[in-house]
Motif scaffolding. Structure first.
Motif, PDB file in Angstrom:
ATOM      1  N   GLU A  82       0.351  19.883  -6.877  1.00  0.00           N
ATOM      2  CA  GLU A  82       0.934  19.822  -8.218  1.00  0.00           C
ATOM      3  C   GLU A  82       2.363  19.299  -8.163  1.00  0.00           C
ATOM      4  N   LEU A  83       3.135  19.755  -7.184  1.00  0.00           N
ATOM      5  CA  LEU A  83       4.522  19.318  -7.062  1.00  0.00           C
ATOM      6  C   LEU A  83       4.614  17.810  -6.857  1.00  0.00           C
ATOM      7  N   ARG A  84       3.721  17.266  -6.044  1.00  0.00           N
ATOM      8  CA  ARG A  84       3.769  15.828  -5.741  1.00  0.00           C
ATOM      9  C   ARG A  84       3.549  14.966  -6.969  1.00  0.00           C
ATOM     10  N   LYS A  85       2.951  15.519  -8.014  1.00  0.00           N
ATOM     11  CA  LYS A  85       2.771  14.768  -9.256  1.00  0.00           C
ATOM     12  C   LYS A  85       4.109  14.481  -9.940  1.00  0.00           C
ATOM     13  N   SER A  86       5.139  15.252  -9.592  1.00  0.00           N
ATOM     14  CA  SER A  86       6.475  15.058 -10.173  1.00  0.00           C
ATOM     15  C   SER A  86       7.369  14.205  -9.289  1.00  0.00           C
ATOM     16  N   ILE A  87       6.810  13.740  -8.161  1.00  0.00           N
ATOM     17  CA  ILE A  87       7.578  12.936  -7.208  1.00  0.00           C
ATOM     18  C   ILE A  87       6.956  11.550  -7.106  1.00  0.00           C
ATOM     19  N   ALA A  88       7.748  10.530  -7.340  1.00  0.00           N
ATOM     20  CA  ALA A  88       7.299   9.148  -7.163  1.00  0.00           C
ATOM     21  C   ALA A  88       7.735   8.675  -5.783  1.00  0.00           C
ATOM     22  N   TRP A  89       6.781   8.394  -4.932  1.00  0.00           N
ATOM     23  CA  TRP A  89       7.068   7.951  -3.570  1.00  0.00           C
ATOM     24  C   TRP A  89       6.606   6.507  -3.436  1.00  0.00           C
ATOM     25  N   VAL A  90       7.557   5.622  -3.213  1.00  0.00           N
ATOM     26  CA  VAL A  90       7.262   4.198  -3.054  1.00  0.00           C
ATOM     27  C   VAL A  90       7.565   3.814  -1.617  1.00  0.00           C
ATOM     28  N   SER A  91       6.531   3.375  -0.901  1.00  0.00           N
ATOM     29  CA  SER A  91       6.675   3.068   0.522  1.00  0.00           C
ATOM     30  C   SER A  91       6.037   1.719   0.820  1.00  0.00           C
ATOM     31  N   PRO A  92       6.606   0.944   1.762  1.00  0.00           N
ATOM     32  CA  PRO A  92       5.999  -0.347   2.120  1.00  0.00           C
ATOM     33  C   PRO A  92       4.622  -0.188   2.746  1.00  0.00           C
ATOM     34  N   PHE A  93       4.318   1.003   3.259  1.00  0.00           N
ATOM     35  CA  PHE A  93       3.010   1.209   3.865  1.00  0.00           C
ATOM     36  C   PHE A  93       1.880   1.099   2.846  1.00  0.00           C
ATOM     37  N   MET A  94       2.221   1.239   1.559  1.00  0.00           N
ATOM     38  CA  MET A  94       1.206   1.123   0.512  1.00  0.00           C
ATOM     39  C   MET A  94       0.684  -0.304   0.392  1.00  0.00           C
ATOM     40  N   HIS A  95       1.427  -1.271   0.924  1.00  0.00           N
ATOM     41  CA  HIS A  95       0.958  -2.663   0.876  1.00  0.00           C
ATOM     42  C   HIS A  95      -0.395  -2.810   1.577  1.00  0.00           C
ATOM     43  N   LYS A  96      -0.599  -2.035   2.638  1.00  0.00           N
ATOM     44  CA  LYS A  96      -1.856  -2.117   3.379  1.00  0.00           C
ATOM     45  C   LYS A  96      -3.021  -1.715   2.491  1.00  0.00           C
ATOM     46  N   TRP A  97      -2.798  -0.722   1.616  1.00  0.00           N
ATOM     47  CA  TRP A  97      -3.860  -0.298   0.704  1.00  0.00           C
ATOM     48  C   TRP A  97      -4.118  -1.362  -0.352  1.00  0.00           C
ATOM     49  N   LEU A  98      -3.051  -2.037  -0.798  1.00  0.00           N
ATOM     50  CA  LEU A  98      -3.221  -3.055  -1.828  1.00  0.00           C
ATOM     51  C   LEU A  98      -4.102  -4.195  -1.350  1.00  0.00           C
ATOM     52  N   GLU A  99      -4.041  -4.463  -0.052  1.00  0.00           N
ATOM     53  CA  GLU A  99      -4.796  -5.584   0.499  1.00  0.00           C
ATOM     54  C   GLU A  99      -6.289  -5.296   0.627  1.00  0.00           C
ATOM     55  N   GLN A 100      -6.678  -4.025   0.415  1.00  0.00           N
ATOM     56  CA  GLN A 100      -8.066  -3.646   0.632  1.00  0.00           C
ATOM     57  C   GLN A 100      -8.942  -3.775  -0.623  1.00  0.00           C
ATOM     58  N   GLY A 101      -8.363  -4.139  -1.746  1.00  0.00           N
ATOM     59  CA  GLY A 101      -9.150  -4.247  -2.975  1.00  0.00           C
ATOM     60  C   GLY A 101      -8.853  -5.525  -3.726  1.00  0.00           C
ATOM     61  N   GLU A 102      -9.706  -5.840  -4.694  1.00  0.00           N
ATOM     62  CA  GLU A 102      -9.523  -7.035  -5.520  1.00  0.00           C
ATOM     63  C   GLU A 102      -9.072  -6.586  -6.910  1.00  0.00           C
ATOM     64  N   TRP A 103      -7.864  -6.040  -6.970  1.00  0.00           N
ATOM     65  CA  TRP A 103      -7.371  -5.443  -8.201  1.00  0.00           C
ATOM     66  C   TRP A 103      -6.381  -6.354  -8.919  1.00  0.00           C
ATOM     67  N   LEU A 104      -6.315  -6.155 -10.207  1.00  0.00           N
ATOM     68  CA  LEU A 104      -5.250  -6.733 -11.006  1.00  0.00           C
ATOM     69  C   LEU A 104      -4.052  -5.775 -10.983  1.00  0.00           C
ATOM     70  N   GLY A 105      -2.914  -6.285 -11.424  1.00  0.00           N
ATOM     71  CA  GLY A 105      -1.740  -5.431 -11.496  1.00  0.00           C
ATOM     72  C   GLY A 105      -1.977  -4.204 -12.357  1.00  0.00           C
ATOM     73  N   SER A 106      -2.696  -4.388 -13.463  1.00  0.00           N
ATOM     74  CA  SER A 106      -2.973  -3.261 -14.365  1.00  0.00           C
ATOM     75  C   SER A 106      -3.797  -2.181 -13.684  1.00  0.00           C
ATOM     76  N   ASP A 107      -4.721  -2.574 -12.797  1.00  0.00           N
ATOM     77  CA  ASP A 107      -5.533  -1.587 -12.083  1.00  0.00           C
ATOM     78  C   ASP A 107      -4.677  -0.679 -11.217  1.00  0.00           C
TER      79      ASP A 107
END
Length: 265
Positions: A79-104
């Motif tokens: 629940e606490l993590r829902k109040s924390i925005a964590w932006v990390s470059p490691f998330m780029h690896k996840w972005l490369e695994q799908g065919e998503w639009l920015g809105s997705d």
């Protein structure tokens, strides 16, 4: 200091990972609405500190860790993590695994997933549009993420993080994989966000002195798991402190806009 005024309160935290003490007796406070930087070389302990704040690494018994008024050991971390925005470059690896639009990606924020897995509500659609407009990035909503630059991808990840209306944002070396143009694009976005959301507590983690925007007016330097400097921006970012932290003969150049650039003497 009144604990109710603090977004982060860490007292006497020692963290072991892989049988080694990575953080040594860390005590650190960040007020709500403060903009704080954490500077350090590779291996300084920056990533471990973030893991501790997110509840993925735990200090030895006797420490106190409080985030957004919640004391670790007595709080539901999910629940606490829902109040924390964590932006990390490691998330780029996840972005490369799908065919998503920015809105997705943006609309997946409330579900803590990468990529949209359900039909969004009308309120979520409106919030996503509003956030992207505030970031001047509404044109990215209909673009494939794979076709975006690294800087644009980070911008989408920031919008995703803002979908939960966080109280704390942790920017964990967000520009580490970016070229000069991408880095400046991202830093301008972060500056605009800081000015538009004065109530949002922001932590900016980096190993690059020039990335620390003037809006981050307090901070600390980590070295080998110890805090070696802590306080207001000008008292922390001195040539003496930087020489000690990086073990280099560093000289600083200040621009008219308050940015600092380092050169080796």
């Amino acid at each position: 200091m009144d604990e109710s005024a603090l977004a982060i309160n860490v007292e006497n935290a020692r963290v072991y990972l892989g049988g080694h003490e990575v953080l040594h007796d860390i005590s650190w406070q960040v007020r709500k609405g403060e903009r704080c930087f954490i500077l350090g070389a590779n291996g300084a302990g920056k990533t471990t500190l973030v893991k501790m704040l997110m509840g993925y690494a735990w200090p030895l018994f006797g420490a106190k860790v409080q985030v957004l008024g919640a004391t670790f050991g007595r709080v539901n971390l999910m629940e606490l993590r829902k109040s924390i925005a964590w932006v990390s470059p490691f998330m780029h690896k996840w972005l490369e695994q799908g065919e998503w639009l920015g809105s997705d990606v943006v609309l997946s924020g409330p579900d803590a997933s990468i990529g949209l897995l359900r039909e969004p509500t009308q309120a979520e659609l409106e919030r996503a549009d509003s956030i992207m407009q505030s970031l001047k990035a509404e044109h990215l909503m209909t673009r494939p993420v794979a076709a975006m630059s690294s800087g644009e991808q980070v911008k989408v990840l920031i919008a995703r993080a803002l979908m939960t209306d966080p109280q704390l944002m942790i920017l964990d070396e967000p520009s580490v994989y970016l070229d000069i143009a991408g880095r400046e694009f991202l830093l301008k976005t972060i500056e605009e966000l800081a000015l538009a959301r004065p109530e949002l507590t922001m932590i900016f983690i980096t190993q690059r002195i020039e990335d620390i925007l003037p809006v981050f007016d307090r901070g600390m330097i980590l070295k080998s798991g110890d805090i070696v400097a802590y306080g207001d921006r000008d008292s922390v970012l001195t040539e003496e402190n930087l020489k000690n932290a990086f073990e280099l003969d560093i000289r600083l150049i200040r621009t008219d806009k308050g940015r600092l650039w380092s050169v080796i003497a």
